[in-house]
Design a protein around this motif. Structure first.
Motif, PDB file in Angstrom:
ATOM      1  N   GLY A  52       0.826  -1.205   0.000  1.00 11.54           N
ATOM      2  CA  GLY A  52       0.000   0.000   0.000  1.00 11.54           C
ATOM      3  C   GLY A  52       0.859   1.253   0.000  1.00 11.54           C
ATOM      4  O   GLY A  52       2.079   1.195   0.219  1.00 11.54           O
ATOM      5  N   CYS A  53       0.216   2.390  -0.222  1.00 12.00           N
ATOM      6  CA  CYS A  53       0.949   3.663  -0.337  1.00 12.00           C
ATOM      7  C   CYS A  53       1.081   4.402   0.985  1.00 12.00           C
ATOM      8  O   CYS A  53       1.726   5.453   1.036  1.00 12.00           O
ATOM      9  CB  CYS A  53       0.242   4.580  -1.347  1.00 12.00           C
ATOM     10  N   SER A  54       0.465   3.883   2.051  1.00 14.03           N
ATOM     11  CA  SER A  54       0.424   4.645   3.300  1.00 14.03           C
ATOM     12  C   SER A  54       1.817   4.954   3.849  1.00 14.03           C
ATOM     13  O   SER A  54       2.094   6.089   4.252  1.00 14.03           O
ATOM     14  CB  SER A  54      -0.399   3.889   4.356  1.00 14.03           C
ATOM     15  N   GLU A  55       2.692   3.948   3.870  1.00 14.98           N
ATOM     16  CA  GLU A  55       4.023   4.167   4.442  1.00 14.98           C
ATOM     17  C   GLU A  55       4.820   5.176   3.635  1.00 14.98           C
ATOM     18  O   GLU A  55       5.486   6.057   4.194  1.00 14.98           O
ATOM     19  CB  GLU A  55       4.784   2.843   4.526  1.00 14.98           C
ATOM     20  N   SER A  56       4.753   5.065   2.300  1.00 19.76           N
ATOM     21  CA  SER A  56       5.504   5.984   1.438  1.00 19.76           C
ATOM     22  C   SER A  56       4.969   7.410   1.558  1.00 19.76           C
ATOM     23  O   SER A  56       5.742   8.371   1.641  1.00 19.76           O
ATOM     24  CB  SER A  56       5.422   5.531  -0.025  1.00 19.76           C
ATOM     25  N   VAL A  57       3.634   7.541   1.584  1.00 20.23           N
ATOM     26  CA  VAL A  57       3.026   8.868   1.687  1.00 20.23           C
ATOM     27  C   VAL A  57       3.316   9.489   3.052  1.00 20.23           C
ATOM     28  O   VAL A  57       3.638  10.678   3.157  1.00 20.23           O
ATOM     29  CB  VAL A  57       1.496   8.788   1.452  1.00 20.23           C
ATOM     30  N   GLU A  58       3.208   8.682   4.109  1.00 21.65           N
ATOM     31  CA  GLU A  58       3.487   9.194   5.449  1.00 21.65           C
ATOM     32  C   GLU A  58       4.938   9.638   5.574  1.00 21.65           C
ATOM     33  O   GLU A  58       5.242  10.633   6.225  1.00 21.65           O
ATOM     34  CB  GLU A  58       3.154   8.125   6.497  1.00 21.65           C
ATOM     35  N   SER A  59       5.853   8.894   4.932  1.00 26.77           N
ATOM     36  CA  SER A  59       7.264   9.288   4.929  1.00 26.77           C
ATOM     37  C   SER A  59       7.444  10.619   4.207  1.00 26.77           C
ATOM     38  O   SER A  59       8.195  11.496   4.651  1.00 26.77           O
ATOM     39  CB  SER A  59       8.109   8.200   4.256  1.00 26.77           C
ATOM     40  N   TRP A  60       6.715  10.800   3.090  1.00 22.16           N
ATOM     41  CA  TRP A  60       6.784  12.069   2.337  1.00 22.16           C
ATOM     42  C   TRP A  60       6.251  13.214   3.183  1.00 22.16           C
ATOM     43  O   TRP A  60       6.844  14.302   3.228  1.00 22.16           O
ATOM     44  CB  TRP A  60       5.963  11.939   1.057  1.00 22.16           C
ATOM     45  N   LEU A  61       5.137  12.966   3.876  1.00 26.35           N
ATOM     46  CA  LEU A  61       4.553  14.013   4.715  1.00 26.35           C
ATOM     47  C   LEU A  61       5.471  14.379   5.876  1.00 26.35           C
ATOM     48  O   LEU A  61       5.634  15.554   6.212  1.00 26.35           O
ATOM     49  CB  LEU A  61       3.191  13.556   5.254  1.00 26.35           C
ATOM     50  N   ILE A  62       6.084  13.361   6.495  1.00 18.72           N
ATOM     51  CA  ILE A  62       6.996  13.618   7.611  1.00 18.72           C
ATOM     52  C   ILE A  62       8.180  14.446   7.145  1.00 18.72           C
ATOM     53  O   ILE A  62       8.638  15.368   7.836  1.00 18.72           O
ATOM     54  CB  ILE A  62       7.460  12.295   8.243  1.00 18.72           C
ATOM     55  N   THR A  63       8.697  14.139   5.945  1.00 17.49           N
ATOM     56  CA  THR A  63       9.814  14.908   5.393  1.00 17.49           C
ATOM     57  C   THR A  63       9.433  16.369   5.204  1.00 17.49           C
ATOM     58  O   THR A  63      10.180  17.279   5.581  1.00 17.49           O
ATOM     59  CB  THR A  63      10.261  14.313   4.038  1.00 17.49           C
ATOM     60  N   ASN A  64       8.256  16.604   4.636  1.00 12.13           N
ATOM     61  CA  ASN A  64       7.812  17.980   4.403  1.00 12.13           C
ATOM     62  C   ASN A  64       7.407  18.681   5.696  1.00 12.13           C
ATOM     63  O   ASN A  64       7.597  19.889   5.834  1.00 12.13           O
ATOM     64  CB  ASN A  64       6.652  17.991   3.401  1.00 12.13           C
ATOM     65  N   LEU A  65       6.867  17.912   6.656  1.00 14.35           N
ATOM     66  CA  LEU A  65       6.550  18.497   7.951  1.00 14.35           C
ATOM     67  C   LEU A  65       7.823  18.907   8.679  1.00 14.35           C
ATOM     68  O   LEU A  65       7.843  19.875   9.437  1.00 14.35           O
ATOM     69  CB  LEU A  65       5.751  17.508   8.806  1.00 14.35           C
ATOM     70  N   GLY A  66       8.910  18.157   8.413  1.00 14.93           N
ATOM     71  CA  GLY A  66      10.209  18.543   8.972  1.00 14.93           C
ATOM     72  C   GLY A  66      10.652  19.893   8.464  1.00 14.93           C
ATOM     73  O   GLY A  66      11.226  20.703   9.209  1.00 14.93           O
ATOM     74  N   VAL A  67      10.390  20.152   7.175  1.00 17.90           N
ATOM     75  CA  VAL A  67      10.714  21.460   6.600  1.00 17.90           C
ATOM     76  C   VAL A  67       9.901  22.556   7.283  1.00 17.90           C
ATOM     77  O   VAL A  67      10.426  23.608   7.665  1.00 17.90           O
ATOM     78  CB  VAL A  67      10.447  21.464   5.072  1.00 17.90           C
ATOM     79  N   VAL A  68       8.606  22.287   7.449  1.00 19.41           N
ATOM     80  CA  VAL A  68       7.725  23.260   8.111  1.00 19.41           C
ATOM     81  C   VAL A  68       8.179  23.496   9.548  1.00 19.41           C
ATOM     82  O   VAL A  68       8.243  24.640  10.020  1.00 19.41           O
ATOM     83  CB  VAL A  68       6.259  22.771   8.100  1.00 19.41           C
ATOM     84  N   LEU A  69       8.514  22.399  10.257  1.00 14.22           N
ATOM     85  CA  LEU A  69       8.963  22.522  11.644  1.00 14.22           C
ATOM     86  C   LEU A  69      10.244  23.342  11.727  1.00 14.22           C
ATOM     87  O   LEU A  69      10.393  24.189  12.616  1.00 14.22           O
ATOM     88  CB  LEU A  69       9.187  21.129  12.239  1.00 14.22           C
ATOM     89  N   GLY A  70      11.171  23.092  10.785  1.00 15.06           N
ATOM     90  CA  GLY A  70      12.420  23.859  10.769  1.00 15.06           C
ATOM     91  C   GLY A  70      12.165  25.342  10.562  1.00 15.06           C
ATOM     92  O   GLY A  70      12.772  26.185  11.234  1.00 15.06           O
ATOM     93  N   ILE A  71      11.246  25.665   9.645  1.00 14.34           N
ATOM     94  CA  ILE A  71      10.909  27.070   9.398  1.00 14.34           C
ATOM     95  C   ILE A  71      10.275  27.695  10.641  1.00 14.34           C
ATOM     96  O   ILE A  71      10.619  28.819  11.032  1.00 14.34           O
ATOM     97  CB  ILE A  71       9.958  27.189   8.184  1.00 14.34           C
ATOM     98  N   CYS A  72       9.357  26.945  11.277  1.00 14.01           N
ATOM     99  CA  CYS A  72       8.675  27.476  12.469  1.00 14.01           C
ATOM    100  C   CYS A  72       9.648  27.702  13.618  1.00 14.01           C
ATOM    101  O   CYS A  72       9.547  28.705  14.339  1.00 14.01           O
ATOM    102  CB  CYS A  72       7.563  26.528  12.901  1.00 14.01           C
ATOM    103  N   LEU A  73      10.594  26.781  13.803  1.00  9.76           N
ATOM    104  CA  LEU A  73      11.600  26.957  14.860  1.00  9.76           C
ATOM    105  C   LEU A  73      12.480  28.165  14.570  1.00  9.76           C
ATOM    106  O   LEU A  73      12.833  28.927  15.474  1.00  9.76           O
ATOM    107  CB  LEU A  73      12.454  25.694  14.987  1.00  9.76           C
ATOM    108  N   GLY A  74      12.834  28.329  13.284  1.00  9.60           N
ATOM    109  CA  GLY A  74      13.624  29.498  12.906  1.00  9.60           C
ATOM    110  C   GLY A  74      12.876  30.790  13.164  1.00  9.60           C
ATOM    111  O   GLY A  74      13.442  31.762  13.689  1.00  9.60           O
ATOM    112  N   VAL A  75      11.582  30.791  12.836  1.00 11.48           N
ATOM    113  CA  VAL A  75      10.755  31.973  13.072  1.00 11.48           C
ATOM    114  C   VAL A  75      10.633  32.256  14.570  1.00 11.48           C
ATOM    115  O   VAL A  75      10.718  33.405  15.010  1.00 11.48           O
ATOM    116  CB  VAL A  75       9.351  31.790  12.446  1.00 11.48           C
ATOM    117  N   ALA A  76      10.450  31.191  15.368  1.00 11.77           N
ATOM    118  CA  ALA A  76      10.336  31.363  16.821  1.00 11.77           C
ATOM    119  C   ALA A  76      11.619  31.964  17.400  1.00 11.77           C
ATOM    120  O   ALA A  76      11.570  32.835  18.280  1.00 11.77           O
ATOM    121  CB  ALA A  76      10.034  30.022  17.483  1.00 11.77           C
ATOM    122  N   PHE A  77      12.781  31.505  16.912  1.00 13.57           N
ATOM    123  CA  PHE A  77      14.062  32.038  17.377  1.00 13.57           C
ATOM    124  C   PHE A  77      14.185  33.519  17.030  1.00 13.57           C
ATOM    125  O   PHE A  77      14.583  34.346  17.869  1.00 13.57           O
ATOM    126  CB  PHE A  77      15.204  31.245  16.742  1.00 13.57           C
TER     127      PHE A  77
END
Length: 257
Positions: free
Chosen positions: A203-228
């Motif tokens: 199924g595609c769930s694992e691959s899609v979830e991995s893609w989302l986690i990767t992109n959420l990491g980008v968002v998290l990095g941006i948010c942490l940078g903004v918070a700093f």
């Protein structure tokens, strides 16, 4: 406080606000990408109202951050205490909102995962093979990630076209080239000679979830940078605001009427 230190604080605050403005541009750009992109899994998730609301929130936060960066620059350069106070208050509210949103997302992970599964199930059940944006995106996901369905290939068994057809149909984008001698279409439905479809079993769930986690990491990095940047901006703005108040204005020349 010496004029040199005051000037240094002022220009440091100006620099940080430029960076803060650019982070706002990045957040708004990411929100627009999520809303307008037609070649990623987000197109499938855009069927969810909560996902669309999240995109608009990102765009709004980015635009507001850009505005605050502009206000902070004005307050720093022209040493306007009311603007610096407004800037500090807004940054504090943004920081509190970011912490609250992060906590909400963290504690609602299972709810979000279930909603995502339900959204994909509706896409598979309603797939007609008419090349809509959602269907093209799901075909692209299955083809490039070499998967079929959300959990496995059996998710397609509830599709209305496959269930109501007198032929043995399967989604063409699921085709496993190593199991088929023909090079079939990349979208829509294909006919199988037997009930054992020549498709990927995973199924595609694992691959899609991995893609989302990767992109959420980008968002998290941006948010942490903004918070700093927000914290630095808050510290500099309050220091500059206090020091402007403490300046000795008795030395300012007075005009006699």
């Amino acid at each position: 406080m010496g004029k040199g230190c005051l000037s240094m604080s002022k220009y440091f605050l100006f620099l940080f606000n430029i960076i803060f403005f650019l982070f706002g541009v990045a957040i708004m750009g990411f929100g627009l990408w999520l809303l307008l992109d037609k070649q990623s899994f987000i197109v499938v998730l855009n069927n969810s109202t909560s996902v669309k609301v999240g995109c608009y929130i990102l765009i709004g936060v980015g635009a507001f951050s850009m505005l605050m960066g502009f206000v902070g620059c004005l307050g720093a350069i022209y040493e306007i205490r009311c603007l610096l106070g407004l800037y500090f208050t807004c940054l504090l509210l943004i920081l509190i909102a970011q912490i609250a949103a992060g906590a909400l997302i963290y504690f609602q992970k299972e709810v979000l995962n279930n909603e995502m599964s339900n959204i994909v199930a509706k896409v598979l059940d309603g797939y007609l093979g008419n090349n809509s944006n959602t269907e093209q995106t799901w075909d692209y996901i299955q083809r490039t990630m070499e998967c079929c369905g959300w959990n496995d290939r059996h998710d397609w068994n509830s599709n209305m076209v496959i269930r109501n057809s007198s032929q043995l149909l399967f989604p063409c984008s699921c085709e496993n080239a190593s199991l088929s001698e023909e090079n079939l279409s990349n979208s829509g439905f294909c006919e199988s000679e037997t009930s054992n479809w020549p498709v990927y079993n995973a199924g595609c769930s694992e691959s899609v979830e991995s893609w989302l986690i990767t992109n959420l990491g980008v968002v998290l990095g941006i948010c942490l940078g903004v918070a700093f940047i927000e914290l630095l901006g808050m510290i500099l703005s309050i220091c500059l605001c206090r020091n402007i108040q403490m300046e000795d204005y008795t030395e300012v020349p007075k005009y006699n009427h």
